[in-house]
Design a protein around this motif. Structure first.
Motif, mmCIF file in Angstrom:
data_model
loop_
_atom_site.group_PDB
_atom_site.id
_atom_site.type_symbol
_atom_site.label_atom_id
_atom_site.label_comp_id
_atom_site.label_asym_id
_atom_site.label_seq_id
_atom_site.Cartn_x
_atom_site.Cartn_y
_atom_site.Cartn_z
ATOM 1 N N GLU A 6 37.921 34.645 -29.338
ATOM 2 C CA GLU A 6 37.963 35.701 -30.346
ATOM 3 C C GLU A 6 38.872 36.838 -29.901
ATOM 4 O OE1 GLU A 6 33.555 34.310 -30.189
ATOM 5 O OE2 GLU A 6 35.170 34.773 -28.793
ATOM 6 N N SER A 7 39.420 37.535 -30.870
ATOM 7 C CA SER A 7 40.214 38.728 -30.603
ATOM 8 C C SER A 7 40.150 39.638 -31.824
ATOM 9 C CB SER A 7 41.663 38.364 -30.286
ATOM 10 O OG SER A 7 42.259 37.705 -31.392
ATOM 11 N N GLY A 8 40.594 40.887 -31.634
ATOM 12 C CA GLY A 8 40.674 41.802 -32.759
ATOM 13 C C GLY A 8 39.599 42.870 -32.810
ATOM 14 N N LEU A 18 38.747 46.120 -39.741
ATOM 15 C CA LEU A 18 39.182 45.317 -38.606
ATOM 16 C C LEU A 18 39.316 43.880 -39.066
ATOM 17 C CD1 LEU A 18 37.039 46.442 -35.511
ATOM 18 C CD2 LEU A 18 39.518 46.673 -35.772
ATOM 19 N N ARG A 19 40.215 43.153 -38.402
ATOM 20 C CA ARG A 19 40.343 41.720 -38.664
ATOM 21 C C ARG A 19 40.145 40.982 -37.357
ATOM 22 N NH1 ARG A 19 45.529 37.968 -40.059
ATOM 23 N NH2 ARG A 19 44.539 36.511 -41.503
ATOM 24 N N LEU A 20 39.110 40.191 -37.305
ATOM 25 C CA LEU A 20 38.841 39.364 -36.135
ATOM 26 C C LEU A 20 39.508 38.007 -36.316
ATOM 27 C CD1 LEU A 20 35.040 40.068 -35.525
ATOM 28 C CD2 LEU A 20 37.038 41.400 -34.787
ATOM 29 N N SER A 21 39.978 37.467 -35.195
ATOM 30 C CA SER A 21 40.543 36.128 -35.181
ATOM 31 C C SER A 21 39.807 35.291 -34.151
ATOM 32 C CB SER A 21 42.032 36.171 -34.826
ATOM 33 O OG SER A 21 42.766 36.908 -35.774
ATOM 34 N N CYS A 96 32.515 33.748 -32.787
ATOM 35 C CA CYS A 96 32.819 32.663 -33.716
ATOM 36 C C CYS A 96 32.183 31.388 -33.170
ATOM 37 C CB CYS A 96 34.315 32.492 -33.904
ATOM 38 S SG CYS A 96 35.208 31.819 -32.506
ATOM 39 N N ALA A 97 31.927 30.461 -34.069
ATOM 40 C CA ALA A 97 31.253 29.230 -33.685
ATOM 41 C C ALA A 97 31.664 28.096 -34.608
ATOM 42 C CB ALA A 97 29.740 29.426 -33.731
ATOM 43 N N ALA A 98 31.657 26.902 -34.066
ATOM 44 C CA ALA A 98 31.949 25.696 -34.841
ATOM 45 C C ALA A 98 30.659 24.917 -35.022
ATOM 46 C CB ALA A 98 32.987 24.848 -34.134
ATOM 47 N N ALA A 99 30.394 24.548 -36.265
ATOM 48 C CA ALA A 99 29.163 23.833 -36.569
ATOM 49 C C ALA A 99 29.291 22.352 -36.218
ATOM 50 C CB ALA A 99 28.824 23.990 -38.047
ATOM 51 N N SER A 100 28.151 21.730 -36.054
ATOM 52 C CA SER A 100 28.133 20.293 -35.763
ATOM 53 C C SER A 100 28.202 19.461 -37.036
ATOM 54 C CB SER A 100 26.864 19.949 -34.976
ATOM 55 O OG SER A 100 25.721 20.381 -35.694
ATOM 56 N N TYR A 111 25.223 25.194 -34.511
ATOM 57 C CA TYR A 111 26.579 25.436 -34.029
ATOM 58 C C TYR A 111 26.642 25.068 -32.549
ATOM 59 C CZ TYR A 111 27.336 27.836 -38.423
ATOM 60 O OH TYR A 111 27.462 28.125 -39.756
ATOM 61 N N ASN A 112 27.551 24.175 -32.200
ATOM 62 C CA ASN A 112 27.561 23.689 -30.820
ATOM 63 C C ASN A 112 28.771 24.123 -30.012
ATOM 64 O OD1 ASN A 112 29.252 22.115 -32.332
ATOM 65 N ND2 ASN A 112 28.368 20.151 -31.749
ATOM 66 N N TYR A 113 29.675 24.876 -30.584
ATOM 67 C CA TYR A 113 30.772 25.470 -29.831
ATOM 68 C C TYR A 113 30.809 26.961 -30.161
ATOM 69 C CZ TYR A 113 32.508 20.776 -28.892
ATOM 70 O OH TYR A 113 32.630 19.473 -28.470
ATOM 71 N N TRP A 114 30.906 27.768 -29.099
ATOM 72 C CA TRP A 114 30.873 29.223 -29.241
ATOM 73 C C TRP A 114 31.994 29.883 -28.450
ATOM 74 C CZ3 TRP A 114 27.263 31.829 -32.231
ATOM 75 C CH2 TRP A 114 26.208 31.058 -32.726
ATOM 76 N N GLY A 115 32.504 30.973 -29.003
ATOM 77 C CA GLY A 115 33.444 31.790 -28.253
ATOM 78 C C GLY A 115 32.709 32.753 -27.340
ATOM 79 N N GLN A 116 33.469 33.539 -26.609
ATOM 80 C CA GLN A 116 32.876 34.454 -25.643
ATOM 81 C C GLN A 116 32.495 35.793 -26.275
ATOM 82 O OE1 GLN A 116 36.070 34.200 -26.106
ATOM 83 N NE2 GLN A 116 36.745 36.336 -26.163
ATOM 84 N N GLY A 117 32.982 36.040 -27.480
ATOM 85 C CA GLY A 117 32.632 37.254 -28.207
ATOM 86 C C GLY A 117 33.672 38.355 -28.071
ATOM 87 N N THR A 118 33.709 39.216 -29.078
ATOM 88 C CA THR A 118 34.573 40.388 -29.066
ATOM 89 C C THR A 118 33.757 41.583 -29.568
ATOM 90 O OG1 THR A 118 36.716 41.284 -29.775
ATOM 91 C CG2 THR A 118 35.523 39.968 -31.386
ATOM 92 N N GLN A 119 33.884 42.707 -28.878
ATOM 93 C CA GLN A 119 33.074 43.880 -29.186
ATOM 94 C C GLN A 119 33.655 44.643 -30.366
ATOM 95 O OE1 GLN A 119 30.137 45.195 -27.536
ATOM 96 N NE2 GLN A 119 30.142 46.489 -29.379
ATOM 97 N N VAL A 120 32.797 44.966 -31.302
ATOM 98 C CA VAL A 120 33.142 45.837 -32.416
ATOM 99 C C VAL A 120 32.213 47.043 -32.356
ATOM 100 C CG1 VAL A 120 33.175 46.108 -34.918
ATOM 101 C CG2 VAL A 120 33.994 43.985 -33.884
ATOM 102 N N THR A 121 32.796 48.221 -32.277
ATOM 103 C CA THR A 121 32.014 49.452 -32.233
ATOM 104 C C THR A 121 32.474 50.366 -33.358
ATOM 105 O OG1 THR A 121 31.804 49.285 -29.825
ATOM 106 C CG2 THR A 121 31.300 51.413 -30.828
#
Length: 124
Positions: A6-8, A18-21, A96-100, A111-121
């Motif tokens: 993830e980014s953004g 904001l737009r996350l990718s 973000c995550a990808a479903a099975s 959801y069996n694949y996950w990103g590391q996350g991005t902070q939104v404040t």
């Protein structure tokens, strides 16, 4: 190795956008639904939005409906989350995550694949 990155994220004021990718690598998620979740401090991870492989169907949590838009570019293997009208209560780490499956589901267990996350404040 499958990766979702993830980014953004960032620090913004209430009302900003904001737009996350989320860039996927290691495989394509052909036929799989994908989604965005978020987790605020001291709270459980919660569903935000999901989209089918074709992008023809989307689903949103009530708390973000009308403000957030999920989309995907399968040619780029990238998932997006456009966030408008941000509120302080949107502050969280966004994953973000990808479903099975191809179905849109709101539970994290699907959801069996996950990103590391991005902070939104979002400041008030």
């Amino acid at each position: 190795q499958v990766q979702l990155v993830e980014s953004g994220g960032g620090l913004v004021q209430a009302g900003d956008s904001l737009r996350l990718s989320c860039a996927a690598s290691g495989r394509t998620f052909s036929g799989n639904a994908m989604g965005w979740f978020r987790q605020a401090p001291g709270k459980e991870r919660e569903f935000v939005a999901a989209i089918t492989w074709s992008g023809g169907r989307t689903y949103y949590a009530d708390s973000v409906k009308g403000r957030f838009t999920i989309s995907r570019d399968n040619a780029k293997n990238t998932l997006y989350l456009q966030m408008n009208g941000l509120k302080p209560e949107d502050t969280a780490i966004y994953y973000c995550a990808a479903a099975s499956t191809s179905a849109i589901l709101t539970g994290t267990a699907f959801y069996n694949y996950w990103g590391q996350g991005t902070q939104v404040t979002v400041s008030s």
